[in-house]
Design an enzyme around this catalytic site. Structure first.
Site, mmCIF file in Angstrom:
data_model
loop_
_atom_site.group_PDB
_atom_site.id
_atom_site.type_symbol
_atom_site.label_atom_id
_atom_site.label_comp_id
_atom_site.label_asym_id
_atom_site.label_seq_id
_atom_site.Cartn_x
_atom_site.Cartn_y
_atom_site.Cartn_z
ATOM 1 C CG HIS A 1 -0.754 7.123 -0.947
ATOM 2 N ND1 HIS A 1 -2.005 7.250 -1.532
ATOM 3 C CD2 HIS A 1 -0.957 6.466 0.219
ATOM 4 C CE1 HIS A 1 -2.915 6.702 -0.735
ATOM 5 N NE2 HIS A 1 -2.306 6.215 0.333
ATOM 6 C CG HIS B 1 -4.944 2.314 6.014
ATOM 7 N ND1 HIS B 1 -6.296 2.143 6.191
ATOM 8 C CD2 HIS B 1 -4.823 3.211 4.998
ATOM 9 C CE1 HIS B 1 -6.952 2.891 5.330
ATOM 10 N NE2 HIS B 1 -6.075 3.542 4.586
ATOM 11 C CG HIS C 1 -9.777 4.675 3.681
ATOM 12 N ND1 HIS C 1 -8.554 5.257 3.909
ATOM 13 C CD2 HIS C 1 -10.600 5.125 4.654
ATOM 14 C CE1 HIS C 1 -8.639 6.042 4.978
ATOM 15 N NE2 HIS C 1 -9.880 5.977 5.446
ATOM 16 C CG ASP D 1 -1.523 4.839 4.134
ATOM 17 O OD1 ASP D 1 -1.603 5.293 2.986
ATOM 18 O OD2 ASP D 1 -2.256 5.203 5.073
ATOM 19 C CG HIS E 1 -1.806 1.197 1.348
ATOM 20 N ND1 HIS E 1 -3.122 1.101 1.767
ATOM 21 C CD2 HIS E 1 -1.609 2.520 1.105
ATOM 22 C CE1 HIS E 1 -3.672 2.305 1.781
ATOM 23 N NE2 HIS E 1 -2.767 3.187 1.385
HETATM 24 N N1 LIG Z 1 -3.338 7.642 4.842
HETATM 25 C C1 LIG Z 1 -3.491 8.944 4.743
HETATM 26 O O1 LIG Z 1 -3.589 9.631 5.766
HETATM 27 N N2 LIG Z 1 -3.543 9.561 3.552
HETATM 28 C C2 LIG Z 1 -3.561 8.946 2.254
HETATM 29 C C3 LIG Z 1 -4.882 8.380 1.894
HETATM 30 C C4 LIG Z 1 -5.232 7.091 2.606
HETATM 31 O O2 LIG Z 1 -4.542 6.084 2.489
HETATM 32 O O3 LIG Z 1 -6.259 7.040 3.306
HETATM 33 C C5 LIG Z 1 -3.125 9.992 1.232
HETATM 34 O O4 LIG Z 1 -3.328 9.779 0.041
HETATM 35 O O5 LIG Z 1 -2.556 11.010 1.619
HETATM 36 ZN ZN LIG Z 2 -3.161 5.136 1.763
HETATM 37 ZN ZN LIG Z 3 -6.683 4.992 3.233
#
Ligand SMILES: NC(=O)N[C@@H](CC(=O)O)C(=O)O
Ligand SMILES: [Zn+2]
Ligand SMILES: [Zn+2]
Length: 348
Positions: free
Chosen positions: A15, A174, A136, A247, A13
């Site tokens: 970003h 998460h 999520h 995450d 996971h």
């Molecule tokens: N985890 C977070 O707090 N933020 C994530 C989005 C997500 O995974 O929920 C993001 O894209 O910034």
């Molecule tokens: Zn995330």
């Molecule tokens: Zn998330």
């Protein structure tokens, strides 16, 4: 133990964002991880297979020379997602999972699902073709307290969905509560959970004690200590249903340090050092490999990586940068608030 060699890990996971941010952060993952499941919550989101293909190409283009890294793509589920497009994405090998963001639950989720009924045709197709749904898992109902949103999601959305479509494989992303851990452990099958690095380390005090600390704010928000301990127990247990999804979610500092700061913690830089620390503290270093390199791929039907990384315990604390500079701006690196000694010394 002073040194440990494990199969190269995967981040289930992640970003990576796009453009200058993507270019600024990708190496922090690709230097250590072989693969990552890439979240689709760009602006605009990655909705179709064509979007995912184009995004995958941008990621590969941003990779530094010499880094071998495979982005595993996801689609952002909307109420208009086409079951045929999803199936094509899977059969061509492009798509690893589809991601459900309840509308408004987290960063860039306003285009997510409001009415689960409207997503049923796609979910039924996914159940049929064996494509996992990543969720999520938080309700967005304003009446529900933010610390209860995961537990209420399990009860009111996830469990009814799983009863209706027991063949659907679901990843609870998460996981932040003992409720989530217990729910996954009680399931008969087709359910697993990713756990982040930071939720093994911080509880909600980190965000609020002594002043508001925006760099510890993420969603789902960190909970009470008993929940952190439940997550630790799950992560170190070796139970194949729990695996790492960092995450890691970079936001530039001005968007975190302001009157309404974004949710997201950037852990890619020091994740393996933090995790080795946690597993050592728990006397479970021999199960680190299951958590970071074996359980996740097995759940997604992938072979574990053949190459290895070595972590070694240094005599002195490792100095990680407090922030990284990207073309999009500075991004603060997760500070676990204790010294880190484990260093990845050999990457492949
Ligand atoms: N985890 C977070 O707090 N933020 C994530 C989005 C997500 O995974 O929920 C993001 O894209 O910034
Ligand atoms: Zn995330
Ligand atoms: Zn998330």
């Amino acid at each position: 133990m002073q040194s440990i060699t494990i199969r190269r890990p995967d981040d289930l996971h992640l970003h990576l964002r796009d453009g200058a941010m993507l270019e600024g952060v990708i190496a922090d993952t690709s230097r250590t991880f072989a693969r990552a499941i890439i979240m689709p919550n760009l602006v605009p989101p990655v909705v179709t297979s064509a979007d995912a293909k184009a995004y995958r190409e941008r990621i590969l283009k941003a990779l530094p020379d010499g880094h071998r890294f495979q982005p595993l793509m996801t689609l952002y589920l909307t109420e208009h997602t086409s079951p045929d497009d999803v199936e094509e994405g899977k059969s061509s090998g492009l798509i690893t999972a589809v991601k459900l963001y309840p509308a408004g639950a987290t960063t860039n989720s306003h285009g997510g699902v409001r009415d689960m009924e409207k997503a049923m045709p796609v979910l039924e197709r996914m159940a049929k073709i064996g494509l996992p749904l990543c969720v999520h898992g938080e309700v967005t109902t304003p009446e529900v307290d933010i610390f209860d949103r995961e537990a209420v999601f399990i009860e009111t959305v996830l469990d009814p969905l799983r009863q209706r479509l027991p063949e659907l494989k679901v990843t609870m992303e998460h996981v932040t509560t003992s409720d989530g851990v217990d729910y996954i452990k009680a399931a008969k099958g087709n359910l697993a959970g990713s756990i982040t690095t930071h939720h093994l380390i911080i509880n909600r005090n980190a965000i609020l004690v002594g002043g508001i600390r925006p760099h510890y704010y993420c969603l789902p928000v960190a909970k009470r200590e008993n929940h952190r301990l439940a997550l630790r127990a799950a992560a170190i247990s070796g139970d194949p249903r729990f695996f790492l999804g960092t995450d890691s979610a970079p936001h530039v500092d001005p968007l975190k340090e302001c009157g309404c700061g974004c949710a997201g913690i950037y852990t890619s830089v020091n994740t393996m050092s933090c995790l080795a620390h946690v597993f050592e503290e728990e006397g479970a270093l021999e199960r680190l490999e299951a958590f970071v390199s074996l359980n996740g791929p097995a759940w997604y039907g992938l072979q574990p990586n053949e190459d290895r990384i070595t972590l070694s315990r240094q005599p002195d604390p490792i100095i990680f940068p407090a922030k990284i500079e990207t073309g999009a701006g500075p991004v603060t690196v997760f500070d676990p608030m204790f010294p880190l000694y484990w260093q990845v010394v050999q990457q492949a």
